[in-house]
Motif scaffolding. Structure first.
Motif, PDB file in Angstrom:
ATOM      1  N   LEU A 292       7.584   0.291 -11.914  1.00  0.00           N
ATOM      2  CA  LEU A 292       8.343  -0.838 -10.572  1.00  0.00           C
ATOM      3  C   LEU A 292       9.513  -0.699 -11.092  1.00  0.00           C
ATOM      4  CD1 LEU A 292       5.448  -3.341  -9.651  1.00  0.00           C
ATOM      5  CD2 LEU A 292       6.247  -1.349  -8.720  1.00  0.00           C
ATOM      6  N   ILE A 293       9.858   0.041 -12.129  1.00  0.00           N
ATOM      7  CA  ILE A 293      12.056  -0.764 -12.066  1.00  0.00           C
ATOM      8  C   ILE A 293      12.492   0.505 -13.443  1.00  0.00           C
ATOM      9  CG2 ILE A 293      13.634  -2.752 -13.209  1.00  0.00           C
ATOM     10  CD1 ILE A 293      11.442  -4.276 -12.583  1.00  0.00           C
ATOM     11  N   THR A 294      12.472   0.693 -12.613  1.00  0.00           N
ATOM     12  CA  THR A 294      13.575   2.189 -14.237  1.00  0.00           C
ATOM     13  C   THR A 294      15.274   2.154 -13.534  1.00  0.00           C
ATOM     14  OG1 THR A 294      13.643   3.911 -12.200  1.00  0.00           O
ATOM     15  CG2 THR A 294      11.221   3.461 -13.592  1.00  0.00           C
TER      16      THR A 294
ATOM     17  N   PHE B  14      11.375  -6.123  -6.074  1.00  0.00           N
ATOM     18  CA  PHE B  14      10.642  -6.370  -6.756  1.00  0.00           C
ATOM     19  C   PHE B  14       9.447  -7.201  -6.156  1.00  0.00           C
ATOM     20  CE2 PHE B  14       8.225  -8.618 -10.606  1.00  0.00           C
ATOM     21  CZ  PHE B  14       7.801  -7.766 -11.157  1.00  0.00           C
ATOM     22  N   ILE B  15       9.736  -8.195  -5.312  1.00  0.00           N
ATOM     23  CA  ILE B  15       8.643  -9.894  -4.786  1.00  0.00           C
ATOM     24  C   ILE B  15       8.545  -8.660  -3.958  1.00  0.00           C
ATOM     25  CG2 ILE B  15      10.044 -10.846  -2.922  1.00  0.00           C
ATOM     26  CD1 ILE B  15       8.965 -13.274  -4.249  1.00  0.00           C
ATOM     27  N   THR B  16       9.133  -7.601  -2.751  1.00  0.00           N
ATOM     28  CA  THR B  16       7.878  -6.756  -1.758  1.00  0.00           C
ATOM     29  C   THR B  16       7.433  -5.585  -2.679  1.00  0.00           C
ATOM     30  OG1 THR B  16       9.638  -5.228  -1.520  1.00  0.00           O
ATOM     31  CG2 THR B  16       9.611  -7.244   0.390  1.00  0.00           C
ATOM     32  N   GLY B  17       6.979  -5.693  -3.898  1.00  0.00           N
ATOM     33  CA  GLY B  17       6.530  -4.600  -4.804  1.00  0.00           C
ATOM     34  C   GLY B  17       6.828  -2.975  -4.220  1.00  0.00           C
ATOM     35  N   HIS B  18       7.750  -3.081  -3.876  1.00  0.00           N
ATOM     36  CA  HIS B  18       8.840  -1.503  -3.713  1.00  0.00           C
ATOM     37  C   HIS B  18       9.266  -0.946  -5.320  1.00  0.00           C
ATOM     38  CE1 HIS B  18       8.663  -1.107  -0.121  1.00  0.00           C
ATOM     39  NE2 HIS B  18       9.267  -2.234   1.111  1.00  0.00           N
ATOM     40  N   ARG B  19       8.951   0.064  -5.231  1.00  0.00           N
ATOM     41  CA  ARG B  19       9.867   0.535  -7.185  1.00  0.00           C
ATOM     42  C   ARG B  19      11.422   0.874  -6.898  1.00  0.00           C
ATOM     43  NH1 ARG B  19       6.180   4.604  -5.945  1.00  0.00           N
ATOM     44  NH2 ARG B  19       7.832   6.368  -4.784  1.00  0.00           N
ATOM     45  N   GLN B  20      12.080   0.013  -7.891  1.00  0.00           N
ATOM     46  CA  GLN B  20      13.340   0.446  -7.775  1.00  0.00           C
ATOM     47  C   GLN B  20      13.846   0.905  -8.652  1.00  0.00           C
ATOM     48  OE1 GLN B  20      15.774  -3.465  -8.364  1.00  0.00           O
ATOM     49  NE2 GLN B  20      12.856  -3.968  -8.556  1.00  0.00           N
TER      50      GLN B  20
ATOM     51  N   LYS C 270      18.882   9.389  -7.339  1.00  0.00           N
ATOM     52  CA  LYS C 270      19.075  10.866  -6.252  1.00  0.00           C
ATOM     53  C   LYS C 270      17.176  10.861  -6.416  1.00  0.00           C
ATOM     54  CE  LYS C 270      21.690  14.167  -8.720  1.00  0.00           C
ATOM     55  NZ  LYS C 270      21.838  15.426  -8.692  1.00  0.00           N
ATOM     56  N   ASN C 271      17.298  11.331  -4.639  1.00  0.00           N
ATOM     57  CA  ASN C 271      15.566  11.520  -4.693  1.00  0.00           C
ATOM     58  C   ASN C 271      14.680   9.906  -3.868  1.00  0.00           C
ATOM     59  OD1 ASN C 271      14.820  14.287  -4.684  1.00  0.00           O
ATOM     60  ND2 ASN C 271      15.116  14.017  -6.618  1.00  0.00           N
ATOM     61  N   CYS C 272      15.337   8.691  -3.730  1.00  0.00           N
ATOM     62  CA  CYS C 272      15.402   7.910  -2.929  1.00  0.00           C
ATOM     63  C   CYS C 272      14.587   8.104  -1.599  1.00  0.00           C
ATOM     64  CB  CYS C 272      16.586   6.517  -3.773  1.00  0.00           C
ATOM     65  SG  CYS C 272      16.690   6.166  -5.551  1.00  0.00           S
ATOM     66  N   ASP C 273      14.065   6.305  -1.273  1.00  0.00           N
ATOM     67  CA  ASP C 273      13.579   6.118   0.176  1.00  0.00           C
ATOM     68  C   ASP C 273      15.253   5.753   0.602  1.00  0.00           C
ATOM     69  OD1 ASP C 273      11.298   7.769  -0.299  1.00  0.00           O
ATOM     70  OD2 ASP C 273      10.828   6.072  -1.768  1.00  0.00           O
ATOM     71  N   ALA C 274      15.468   4.894   0.614  1.00  0.00           N
ATOM     72  CA  ALA C 274      16.366   3.546   0.945  1.00  0.00           C
ATOM     73  C   ALA C 274      17.834   3.465  -0.353  1.00  0.00           C
ATOM     74  CB  ALA C 274      15.427   2.685   1.798  1.00  0.00           C
TER      75      ALA C 274
ATOM     76  N   ALA D 237       0.763  -0.759  -0.238  1.00  0.00           N
ATOM     77  CA  ALA D 237       0.267  -0.027  -0.154  1.00  0.00           C
ATOM     78  C   ALA D 237       0.682   1.248   0.088  1.00  0.00           C
ATOM     79  CB  ALA D 237      -0.933   0.041   1.121  1.00  0.00           C
ATOM     80  N   THR D 238       2.353   1.344   0.606  1.00  0.00           N
ATOM     81  CA  THR D 238       2.501   2.414   0.791  1.00  0.00           C
ATOM     82  C   THR D 238       4.708   1.925   0.651  1.00  0.00           C
ATOM     83  OG1 THR D 238       3.734   1.643   2.676  1.00  0.00           O
ATOM     84  CG2 THR D 238       1.818   3.275   2.655  1.00  0.00           C
ATOM     85  N   PRO D 239       4.238   2.059  -1.319  1.00  0.00           N
ATOM     86  CA  PRO D 239       5.490   1.984  -1.500  1.00  0.00           C
ATOM     87  C   PRO D 239       6.658   2.737  -1.653  1.00  0.00           C
ATOM     88  CG  PRO D 239       3.828   1.854  -3.364  1.00  0.00           C
ATOM     89  CD  PRO D 239       3.463   2.092  -2.555  1.00  0.00           C
ATOM     90  N   LYS D 240       8.020   2.167  -1.210  1.00  0.00           N
ATOM     91  CA  LYS D 240       9.275   3.228  -1.774  1.00  0.00           C
ATOM     92  C   LYS D 240       9.919   2.909  -2.709  1.00  0.00           C
ATOM     93  CE  LYS D 240       7.975   4.091   2.746  1.00  0.00           C
ATOM     94  NZ  LYS D 240       7.308   5.534   3.240  1.00  0.00           N
ATOM     95  N   ASN D 241      10.890   4.132  -3.506  1.00  0.00           N
ATOM     96  CA  ASN D 241      11.760   3.800  -3.994  1.00  0.00           C
ATOM     97  C   ASN D 241      13.349   3.441  -3.565  1.00  0.00           C
ATOM     98  OD1 ASN D 241      12.842   3.850  -6.550  1.00  0.00           O
ATOM     99  ND2 ASN D 241      12.796   5.928  -6.879  1.00  0.00           N
ATOM    100  N   ILE D 242      13.569   2.223  -4.138  1.00  0.00           N
ATOM    101  CA  ILE D 242      14.353   1.524  -3.362  1.00  0.00           C
ATOM    102  C   ILE D 242      15.916   2.154  -4.956  1.00  0.00           C
ATOM    103  CG2 ILE D 242      15.907  -0.292  -2.319  1.00  0.00           C
ATOM    104  CD1 ILE D 242      12.973   0.844  -1.604  1.00  0.00           C
ATOM    105  N   GLY D 243      16.584   2.877  -4.258  1.00  0.00           N
ATOM    106  CA  GLY D 243      17.870   3.175  -5.037  1.00  0.00           C
ATOM    107  C   GLY D 243      18.915   1.879  -4.881  1.00  0.00           C
ATOM    108  N   ILE D 244      19.582   1.458  -6.245  1.00  0.00           N
ATOM    109  CA  ILE D 244      20.036   0.184  -5.781  1.00  0.00           C
ATOM    110  C   ILE D 244      21.633   0.216  -6.555  1.00  0.00           C
ATOM    111  CG2 ILE D 244      20.391  -2.684  -6.258  1.00  0.00           C
ATOM    112  CD1 ILE D 244      17.777  -2.751  -5.817  1.00  0.00           C
TER     113      ILE D 244
END
Length: 332
Positions: free
Chosen positions: A134-136, A99-105, A142-146, A74-81
């Motif tokens: 979900l995947i870029t 991906f499996i946790t439903g976060h953006r990355q 920049k501006n990632c949550d984690a 319900a509250t996906p974050k943007n993960i910088g990898i």
């Protein structure tokens, strides 16, 4: 996209890798041209391990159930990898966890290994357009949550500086060791060769040092290692072998060789390409006690430890550096 849809897509990706169609073969060839260390043998090894150990529907479902991953995020974050590039698709597990946790990355692939991961993500784009949200990919995170970043000890200092204000996992150089008793079977030594030679020893799960008992007979080991004699025919590997051989000779250091690897008595955990360090231990010593808490050690191979030949076959829950990525992502 809910959890079940993501699992179905991942399973389809595993099937795509195993089908080995013309597009995938051409992509692997392109990756090898970009990075000469990525020979066909090792690209196939890495991708098949991913397909069989990670991208099976039953394994993905059990993994998700183990962590009670919600059906919808319900509250996906943007993960910088930030991905490394030492072995083919080394950053795939980080991608998979996000991906499996439903976060953006947002992925910054290594310039040494961007062909394979981009191609596999492109397949997801083609099968389900919503994966584009979900995947870029980006050269600037920049501006990632984690952040999850893997690199050298030097680059890790920069990661710590730039990402310190955000939840993060930062990985540095690591390597693996093997503890031998002298009672290993020919089959076990044959499997140890895989732990040493696969990916030219460039992975953090590769064995770069042996601990052996006094009076250890190295001849059976060197003979077992001959299964990888073909690597010496590769220019880049042979160049490293010849260089390290010259260094040992000029420094008048004792060494042993089977013409494809150099064994050198050396206390260092990390060894150069084509060299394998070893150290003797006394009958009353337990090398694992000396290694306890050593941040440079990823795996210990040997009896009562990780089985021989399994260092480069991690499961879904074999998290790098022992840091549970799924737990980290679910708690954001």
């Amino acid at each position: 996209m809910n959890l079940q849809q993501r699992i179905v897509l991942l399973n389809r990706l595993g099937e795509y890798i195993l089908q080995n169609n013309d597009n995938w073969q051409a992509t692997k060839e392109k990756a090898g041209l970009q990075n000469p260390w990525f020979i066909p043998e090792f690209i196939d090894l890495a991708s098949r391990n991913i397909a069989l150990a990670f991208l099976q529907k039953d394994k993905l479902t059990a993994w998700a159930n183990q962590y009670n991953i919600p059906t919808d995020n319900a509250t996906p974050k943007n993960i910088g990898i930030v991905m490394a590039g030492n072995i083919p698709l080394v950053g795939f597990h980080d991608f998979l966890c996000a991906f499996i946790t439903g976060h953006r990355q947002t992925i910054k692939p290594s310039s040494k290994d961007d062909v394979l991961i981009k191609h596999l993500v492109q397949q997801l784009y083609e099968w389900d357009e919503s994966t584009r949200q979900l995947i870029t990919f980006s050269e600037m995170l920049k501006n990632c949550d984690a952040y999850i970043a893997t690199g050298s000890n030097n680059s890790a200092r920069y990661f710590e500086y730039y990402f310190s204000k955000y939840p993060h996992i930062i990985r540095r150089n690591r390597t693996s060791v093997a503890i031998l008793t002298g009672e290993e079977t020919p089959e076990e030594l044959d499997e140890l060769a895989d732990d040493v030679y696969q990916y030219f020893g460039l992975g953090c799960r590769n064995v770069t040092k042996l601990y052996v008992p006094g009076q250890y007979d190295f001849l059976p080991l060197l003979n077992a290692f001959k299964k990888y004699d073909h690597l010496i025919d590769l220019h880049k590997y042979k160049h490293n072998y010849d260089y390290m051989l010259a260094v040992l000779i000029l420094n008048k250091q004792y060494y042993m060789t089977n013409q494809s690897i150099l064994l050198n008595e050396n206390k260092e955990l990390f060894s150069p390409i084509s060299q394998l360090n070893f150290e003797y231990y006394k009958p009353d010593e337990r090398p694992e006690n000396l290694l306890a808490g050593n941040a440079d050690v990823q795996c210990i191979v040997g009896k009562n430890h990780l089985p021989f030949g399994k260092a480069q076959q991690p499961s879904l829950t074999d998290y790098a550096d022992g840091v549970d990525i799924l737990k980290f992502l679910l708690e954001l």
